[in-house]
Design an enzyme around this catalytic site. Structure first.
Site, short mmCIF file in Angstrom:
data_model
loop_
_atom_site.label_atom_id
_atom_site.label_comp_id
_atom_site.label_asym_id
_atom_site.label_seq_id
_atom_site.Cartn_x
_atom_site.Cartn_y
_atom_site.Cartn_z
N PRO A 2 42.57 34.40 43.18
CA PRO A 2 42.68 35.15 44.43
C PRO A 2 42.88 36.64 44.18
CG PRO A 2 44.11 33.22 44.44
CD PRO A 2 43.60 33.39 43.05
N LEU A 3 42.18 37.44 44.97
CA LEU A 3 42.32 38.89 44.92
C LEU A 3 42.65 39.37 46.33
CD1 LEU A 3 41.99 41.72 43.65
CD2 LEU A 3 39.56 41.55 44.19
#
Length: 63
Positions: A2-3
């Site tokens: 996840p970013l």
């Protein structure tokens, strides 16, 4: 991995930004069952002169 990309208006202390990144990491980790070491958080500070509210820069509005 996840970013999370967050844009905020300039003016917060490094400690506040650090707390934000920690809290976002915790929340994403819990929400997605993702290991914290796999989560990336990017915080970009935007100058008040480049942040408009109702067509007027935040700097002119005194924000």
């Amino acid at each position: 991995m996840p970013l999370v990309n967050i844009q905020i208006m300039e003016g917060r202390s490094p400690e506040k930004i650090e707390t934000l990144m920690k809290n976002v990491t915790e929340t994403v980790s819990e929400s997605l069952d993702a290991p914290k070491e796999n989560i990336r958080v990017i915080v970009s500070e935007v100058p008040k002169t480049n942040w408009a509210i109702g067509g007027t820069s935040a700097k002119k509005l005194g924000r």
